[in-house]
Design a protein around this motif. Sequence first.
Motif, PDB file in Angstrom:
ATOM      1  N   UNK A   1      35.011  51.383  40.060  1.00 16.74           N
ATOM      2  CA  UNK A   1      36.424  51.762  40.120  1.00 16.74           C
ATOM      3  C   UNK A   1      36.894  52.373  38.798  1.00 16.74           C
ATOM      4  N   UNK A   2      36.434  51.832  37.675  1.00 19.52           N
ATOM      5  CA  UNK A   2      36.802  52.417  36.389  1.00 19.52           C
ATOM      6  C   UNK A   2      36.267  53.846  36.276  1.00 19.52           C
TER       7      UNK A   2
ATOM      8  N   UNK B   1      43.010  51.365  39.127  1.00 17.80           N
ATOM      9  CA  UNK B   1      42.927  50.474  37.972  1.00 17.80           C
ATOM     10  C   UNK B   1      43.371  49.063  38.346  1.00 17.80           C
ATOM     11  N   UNK B   2      44.374  48.955  39.201  1.00 19.09           N
ATOM     12  CA  UNK B   2      44.794  47.628  39.672  1.00 19.09           C
ATOM     13  C   UNK B   2      43.647  46.918  40.376  1.00 19.09           C
ATOM     14  N   UNK B   3      42.918  47.663  41.203  1.00 17.62           N
ATOM     15  CA  UNK B   3      41.775  47.078  41.892  1.00 17.62           C
ATOM     16  C   UNK B   3      40.689  46.641  40.924  1.00 17.62           C
ATOM     17  N   UNK B   4      40.451  47.459  39.890  1.00 19.02           N
ATOM     18  CA  UNK B   4      39.432  47.113  38.904  1.00 19.02           C
ATOM     19  C   UNK B   4      39.792  45.831  38.161  1.00 19.02           C
TER      20      UNK B   4
ATOM     21  N   UNK C   1      44.898  39.641  41.303  1.00 21.58           N
ATOM     22  CA  UNK C   1      46.031  40.509  41.592  1.00 21.58           C
ATOM     23  C   UNK C   1      47.193  40.251  40.638  1.00 21.58           C
ATOM     24  N   UNK C   2      47.380  38.988  40.256  1.00 22.07           N
ATOM     25  CA  UNK C   2      48.472  38.657  39.335  1.00 22.07           C
ATOM     26  C   UNK C   2      48.346  39.447  38.041  1.00 22.07           C
TER      27      UNK C   2
ATOM     28  N   UNK D   1      39.102  38.262  39.099  1.00 26.60           N
ATOM     29  CA  UNK D   1      38.569  37.486  40.213  1.00 26.60           C
ATOM     30  C   UNK D   1      37.127  37.081  39.983  1.00 26.60           C
ATOM     31  N   UNK D   2      36.325  37.990  39.432  1.00 26.85           N
ATOM     32  CA  UNK D   2      34.922  37.696  39.174  1.00 26.85           C
ATOM     33  C   UNK D   2      34.740  36.603  38.151  1.00 26.85           C
TER      34      UNK D   2
END
Length: 271
Positions: A228-229, A174-177, A150-151, A183-184
């Motif tokens: 998401x992309x 895009x933020x979620x992607x 998220x950062x 994160x991954x």
Amino acid sequence: MSANRIRTILEMIKFEHSVFALPFALTGAMLAARYAVIPATAAGLPSWRQILWIVVAMVGARSWAMTLNRIIDLRYDRENPRTRMRALATGALSVGYAWFFAAAAGVVLVIAAWQLNPLAFKLSPVALAVLFLYSYTKRFTSWSHLVLGLCLGMSPAAAWIAVAGSLDWRMLILCGAVTLWVGGFDVLYACQDIEFDKSAGLFSVPKRFGVARALAIARSMHVVMIALLAWLAWSFHLPWPAWAGIAVVGALLAYEHSLVSPNDLSRMNAA
């Protein structure tokens, strides 16, 4: 500030890695310039002034976050064989100097936001707070990897706001992607520290689920990221180069995951 101390702290926070955040921020800025209703934007491009202050803000934000992370995690850096040679852990850099540098970076972010528009300025303390709190999440949740994501994931939305002075909900895709991308790979990276996390009482996905499941979770995050992309490209009706780019990203991520396995993490840095 002496040149040697500045060089040391920039090496400690891997300053050159600031470039990794810029593509996402600049993507948000380009989309805002082309698709937001902003008469001041010429030819569907952000102005050079906007680009300059977005870059300054991103560098300030990352420098603030990374320096604070090293200060807050100093005890663990001293105990972890992988990190005990970092500048603060060895005493090559004082904690007081690191605090001063972090404060200066935070001020740079706020000034850059002020130069962009009122909404960016008002939200700059929120960004600083999220970046500050991340360093503590490993102490109480296995999903700190997503907080780290998220950062960086905030950057496209922040850049859209910087250009448009408002926020389009599609930027959250895009933020979620970006959140899942970071994160991954942080889950992958954490596989190296699983034994230390157990001894230090820290939390992580590999510690909770084991390396094999952690690698599967990281793969799942990146699969959802690609979806998401694709949703983002569809929602903005982006032309074929965007879809080609997504295909390249998918291929690179597939290669990344092929480099590591539960029984062989030796190519983790390459991944």
